[in-house]
Design an enzyme around this catalytic site. Structure first.
Site, PDB file in Angstrom:
ATOM      1  N   GLY A 198      25.116  26.862  35.023  1.00  0.00           N
ATOM      2  CA  GLY A 198      25.179  25.507  34.458  1.00  0.00           C
ATOM      3  C   GLY A 198      25.358  24.459  35.545  1.00  0.00           C
ATOM      4  O   GLY A 198      24.681  23.414  35.547  1.00  0.00           O
ATOM      5  N   ASP A 243      30.316  36.989  36.487  1.00  0.00           N
ATOM      6  CA  ASP A 243      29.332  37.657  35.625  1.00  0.00           C
ATOM      7  C   ASP A 243      28.138  38.240  36.393  1.00  0.00           C
ATOM      8  O   ASP A 243      27.404  39.054  35.856  1.00  0.00           O
ATOM      9  CB  ASP A 243      28.790  36.684  34.566  1.00  0.00           C
ATOM     10  CG  ASP A 243      29.886  36.070  33.725  1.00  0.00           C
ATOM     11  OD1 ASP A 243      30.961  36.685  33.614  1.00  0.00           O
ATOM     12  OD2 ASP A 243      29.668  34.963  33.189  1.00  0.00           O
ATOM     13  N   MET A 252      34.475  41.033  30.424  1.00  0.00           N
ATOM     14  CA  MET A 252      33.677  39.799  30.345  1.00  0.00           C
ATOM     15  C   MET A 252      32.250  40.032  30.838  1.00  0.00           C
ATOM     16  O   MET A 252      31.845  41.164  31.075  1.00  0.00           O
ATOM     17  CB  MET A 252      34.357  38.703  31.164  1.00  0.00           C
ATOM     18  CG  MET A 252      35.560  38.099  30.493  1.00  0.00           C
ATOM     19  SD  MET A 252      36.210  36.733  31.496  1.00  0.00           S
ATOM     20  CE  MET A 252      37.235  35.907  30.277  1.00  0.00           C
ATOM     21  N   GLY A 253      31.499  38.951  31.011  1.00  0.00           N
ATOM     22  CA  GLY A 253      30.132  39.060  31.526  1.00  0.00           C
ATOM     23  C   GLY A 253      29.105  38.219  30.790  1.00  0.00           C
ATOM     24  O   GLY A 253      27.933  38.227  31.136  1.00  0.00           O
ATOM     25  N   ARG A 290      42.150  52.745  19.957  1.00  0.00           N
ATOM     26  CA  ARG A 290      42.922  51.590  20.416  1.00  0.00           C
ATOM     27  C   ARG A 290      41.995  50.658  21.201  1.00  0.00           C
ATOM     28  O   ARG A 290      41.053  51.119  21.858  1.00  0.00           O
ATOM     29  CB  ARG A 290      44.082  52.010  21.313  1.00  0.00           C
ATOM     30  CG  ARG A 290      45.164  52.786  20.580  1.00  0.00           C
ATOM     31  CD  ARG A 290      45.931  51.896  19.595  1.00  0.00           C
ATOM     32  NE  ARG A 290      47.029  52.613  18.970  1.00  0.00           N
ATOM     33  CZ  ARG A 290      46.947  53.292  17.828  1.00  0.00           C
ATOM     34  NH1 ARG A 290      45.783  53.381  17.195  1.00  0.00           N
ATOM     35  NH2 ARG A 290      47.999  53.893  17.323  1.00  0.00           N
ATOM     36  N   ILE A 341      42.282  38.066  32.897  1.00  0.00           N
ATOM     37  CA  ILE A 341      42.850  38.866  33.998  1.00  0.00           C
ATOM     38  C   ILE A 341      41.755  39.114  35.035  1.00  0.00           C
ATOM     39  O   ILE A 341      42.015  39.160  36.236  1.00  0.00           O
ATOM     40  CB  ILE A 341      43.325  40.236  33.437  1.00  0.00           C
ATOM     41  CG1 ILE A 341      44.401  40.031  32.392  1.00  0.00           C
ATOM     42  CG2 ILE A 341      43.703  41.209  34.544  1.00  0.00           C
ATOM     43  CD1 ILE A 341      45.777  40.401  32.784  1.00  0.00           C
ATOM     44  N   GLN A 342      40.518  39.293  34.531  1.00  0.00           N
ATOM     45  CA  GLN A 342      39.399  39.616  35.421  1.00  0.00           C
ATOM     46  C   GLN A 342      39.041  38.482  36.376  1.00  0.00           C
ATOM     47  O   GLN A 342      38.306  38.669  37.338  1.00  0.00           O
ATOM     48  CB  GLN A 342      38.142  39.948  34.589  1.00  0.00           C
ATOM     49  CG  GLN A 342      38.278  41.213  33.794  1.00  0.00           C
ATOM     50  CD  GLN A 342      37.321  41.253  32.619  1.00  0.00           C
ATOM     51  OE1 GLN A 342      36.239  41.798  32.720  1.00  0.00           O
ATOM     52  NE2 GLN A 342      37.708  40.676  31.502  1.00  0.00           N
ATOM     53  N   ARG A 343      39.509  37.287  36.071  1.00  0.00           N
ATOM     54  CA  ARG A 343      39.151  36.128  36.910  1.00  0.00           C
ATOM     55  C   ARG A 343      40.298  35.681  37.797  1.00  0.00           C
ATOM     56  O   ARG A 343      40.142  34.752  38.586  1.00  0.00           O
ATOM     57  CB  ARG A 343      38.744  34.959  35.998  1.00  0.00           C
ATOM     58  CG  ARG A 343      37.275  34.949  35.769  1.00  0.00           C
ATOM     59  CD  ARG A 343      36.746  33.866  34.921  1.00  0.00           C
ATOM     60  NE  ARG A 343      37.483  32.665  34.727  1.00  0.00           N
ATOM     61  CZ  ARG A 343      37.227  31.809  33.732  1.00  0.00           C
ATOM     62  NH1 ARG A 343      36.257  32.085  32.882  1.00  0.00           N
ATOM     63  NH2 ARG A 343      37.898  30.700  33.605  1.00  0.00           N
TER      64      ARG A 343
HETATM   65  O1  F6P Z   1      31.359  32.932  33.085  1.00  0.00           O
HETATM   66  C1  F6P Z   1      32.586  33.495  33.409  1.00  0.00           C
HETATM   67  C2  F6P Z   1      33.370  33.822  32.166  1.00  0.00           C
HETATM   68  O2  F6P Z   1      34.599  34.400  32.551  1.00  0.00           O
HETATM   69  C3  F6P Z   1      32.648  34.724  31.161  1.00  0.00           C
HETATM   70  O3  F6P Z   1      32.626  36.069  31.557  1.00  0.00           O
HETATM   71  C4  F6P Z   1      33.407  34.424  29.901  1.00  0.00           C
HETATM   72  O4  F6P Z   1      32.641  34.646  28.742  1.00  0.00           O
HETATM   73  C5  F6P Z   1      33.702  32.953  30.056  1.00  0.00           C
HETATM   74  O5  F6P Z   1      33.643  32.652  31.431  1.00  0.00           O
HETATM   75  C6  F6P Z   1      35.050  32.544  29.513  1.00  0.00           C
HETATM   76  O6  F6P Z   1      35.133  31.163  29.576  1.00  0.00           O
HETATM   77  P1  F6P Z   1      36.483  30.359  29.333  1.00  0.00           P
HETATM   78  O7  F6P Z   1      37.311  30.523  30.585  1.00  0.00           O
HETATM   79  O8  F6P Z   1      36.034  28.972  29.141  1.00  0.00           O
HETATM   80  O9  F6P Z   1      37.170  30.969  28.165  1.00  0.00           O
END
Ligand code: F6P
Length: 367
Positions: A123, A146, A188-189, A285, A292-294
Site C-alpha cells: 500500500g 507477510d 499472519m500473512g 485446541r 506477537i509475530q511482529r
Molecule cells: O501486513 C502485516 C500484518 O501483520 C498482516 O499479517 C495482518 O493481517 C495485518 O498486518 C494486521 O494488521 P493490524 O496491525 O492493523 O491489525
C-alpha cells in the site's frame, strides 16, 4: 563558498515490522558519509508533515545509535492516513476520503526536502508511485512480515515472524504430544501463505493450510484419523489467517474507522468447529499468534537485510535515482521501478518447489 546541505525525509508507513529501525539507521549512517546530506524523520508516516503542528525530527547520531536491534519503529506508523484517500471525519461521524497529495507535496517542498524515502509495504509503495508521478523525488523500501511483495525475493521482518512462529509451534508440539491433541496454530500473512508454509516446514507440522490452496475438510479429518489409528496420536496444524475451505470464505472482522484493510483473524476457531462438525473426535485446541509475530527484536538476517536496504535507499537518493524501490534480487541488493514494485502480489505458487518439498516432507495442505 560552502555547498548548501541537502535534506532527505524518511518515514515508515503501514503496519510495523521488525527491521524498520535498522533501515532508518542504515539510511542515516550512509548519509553521514556524505558531507552534504541531512536526514530527517516524519513521525507517524506522512502525518508528521500533514498535521499541524508538524512533527519532523532530525535523525542525528544520538537518535539512531543502536536502534537496529530494536523492534517497532522509532518514527511511529499508521495504516489510516493514506494521503491519496485521507480519512476525514465528518460532523455526522462518517468518513470522507480526501486526496491530500498536492498539499503533501507542497508542504514537503516548502520544508526544503530534496527527497523522501518511504519505508512500507504494498500500500505504501502504491502511494510512493503516485507521489513520484506527481513530481516528488521519492524512493521506496519494501517491508512486511507477510513477504507478499513480488518485486523483491524477500522482505525484512519475514524471517523474524517465521522464527517467532516456529518457536511457538515447537512449544505447541510438546503439549499436543502430552495430551494427544490436535493443536491449531494461526499465523499472519494476509492473502499469502509464506509465514505458514515456512513455519510448517521448520516446525514439522502435519498440516499446513494457506490461502492459495483451499482445504477439503473431509480430507483433513481422514488425515487426522490416520494419525490416531495406531494408539493415541497428536496433530499439529499451521493455518494462515487468510486460509479458507473449498467453496468457503475467509474469516474477517470489521476494521477500525479509516483503515483500508479488512482485519483477518479467527480462522483457527472456524477450522476447529469444521473439524468437529465433520466428525473429528480428537480434542482440539486453538492458538492465534497475532501481533506477537511482529514484535521484538529482528533476527540477525533481518537486521542485515534491513541495513543493506537502508544503505541502498540512501545511495539511490544520492545519485538522484528516484521512482525506484530497493529490492533483493538473486542474493544482491538492487532496485526496481515503483511501477514494477507494485504490479503483482506475491502468492505462494501451489506448483512451486516450496509446496512440493513440504508435501515431500509429509505435510498435508488439505487438497
Ligand atoms: O501486513 C502485516 C500484518 O501483520 C498482516 O499479517 C495482518 O493481517 C495485518 O498486518 C494486521 O494488521 P493490524 O496491525 O492493523 O491489525
Amino acid at each position: 563558498m560552502t555547498e548548501s546541505k541537502k535534506k532527505v525525509l524518511v518515514l515508515t508507513g503501514g503496519g510495523d515490522c521488525p527491521g524498520l529501525n535498522a533501515v532508518v539507521r542504515g539510511i542515516a549512517k550512509r548519509a553521514r558519509k556524505e558531507k552534504n546530506w541531512e536526514v530527517y524523520g516524519s513521525i507517524e508516516a506522512f502525518n508528521g508533515v500533514l498535521n499541524e503542528p508538524q512533527q519532523i525530527i532530525q535523525l542525528g547520531t544520538r537518535i539512531t545509535a543502536g536502534i537496529h536491534v530494536k523492534g517497532g519503529t522509532i518514527l511511529k506508523t499508521t495504516n489510516k492516513s493514506n494521503p491519496l484517500k485521507f480519512p476525514v471525519v465528518q460532523k455526522d461521524g462518517s468518513i470522507k476520503e480526501t486526496d491530500r497529495s498536492a498539499e503533501l507535496i507542497q508542504k514537503i517542498k516548502a520544508l526544503g526536502f530534496d527527497a523522501v524515502i518511504n519505508i512500507g509495504g504494498d500500500g505504501s509503495q502504491k502511494i510512493s508511485r503516485v507521489l513520484f508521478d506527481k513530481g516528488l523525488n521519492i524512493v521506496g523500501v519494501p517491508k512486511t512480515i507477510d513477504n507478499d511483495l513480488s518485486a523483491t525475493d524477500m522482505t525484512f521482518g519475514f524471517q523474524t515472524a517465521v522464527q517467532i512462529a516456529t518457536d511457538s509451534f515447537d512449544k505447541l508440539v510438546t503439549t499436543a504430544e502430552s495430551h494427544h491433541r490436535v493443536m491449531i496454530m494461526e499465523v499472519m500473512g494476509r492473502d499469502a501463505g509464506w509465514i505458514a508454509t515456512h513455519t510448517a516446514i521448520a516446525g514439522g507440522a502435519e498440516v499446513c493450510l494457506i490461502p492459495e490452496i483451499p482445504y477439503d475438510i473431509e480430507k483433513l479429518v481422514k488425515r487426522i484419523e490416520a494419525r490416531y489409528k495406531h494408539g493415541k496420536g497428536f496433530v499439529n496444524i499451521v493455518i494462515a489467517e487468510g486460509a479458507k475451505p473449498k467453496d468457503g470464505t475467509i474469516v474477517s472482522r470489521t476494521g477500525e474507522k479509516g483503515s483500508e484493510h479488512v482485519r483477518l483473524g479467527g480462522v483457527a476457531f472456524q477450522l476447529s468447529q469444521q473439524l468437529k462438525d465433520a466428525g473429528c473426535e480428537a480434542e482440539i485446541r486453538e492458538t492465534v499468534l497475532g501481533h506477537i509475530q511482529r514484535g521484538g527484536t529482528p533476527t540477525a538476517f533481518d537486521r542485515v537485510l534491513a541495513s543493506l536496504f537502508g544503505v541502498k535507499a540512501m545511495e539511490l537518493v544520492i545519485h538522484g535515482e528516484y521512482g525506484k524501490m530497493v529490492a533483493l534480487k538473486n542474493n544482491n541488493v538492487s532496485y526496481v521501478s515503483l511501477e514494477e514494485a507494485t504490479r503483482n502480489y506475491n502468492f505462494v505458487n501451489k506448483d512451486s518447489f516450496l509446496v512440493k518439498a513440504a508435501k515431500g516432507l509429509g505435510i498435508s495442505f488439505g487438497d
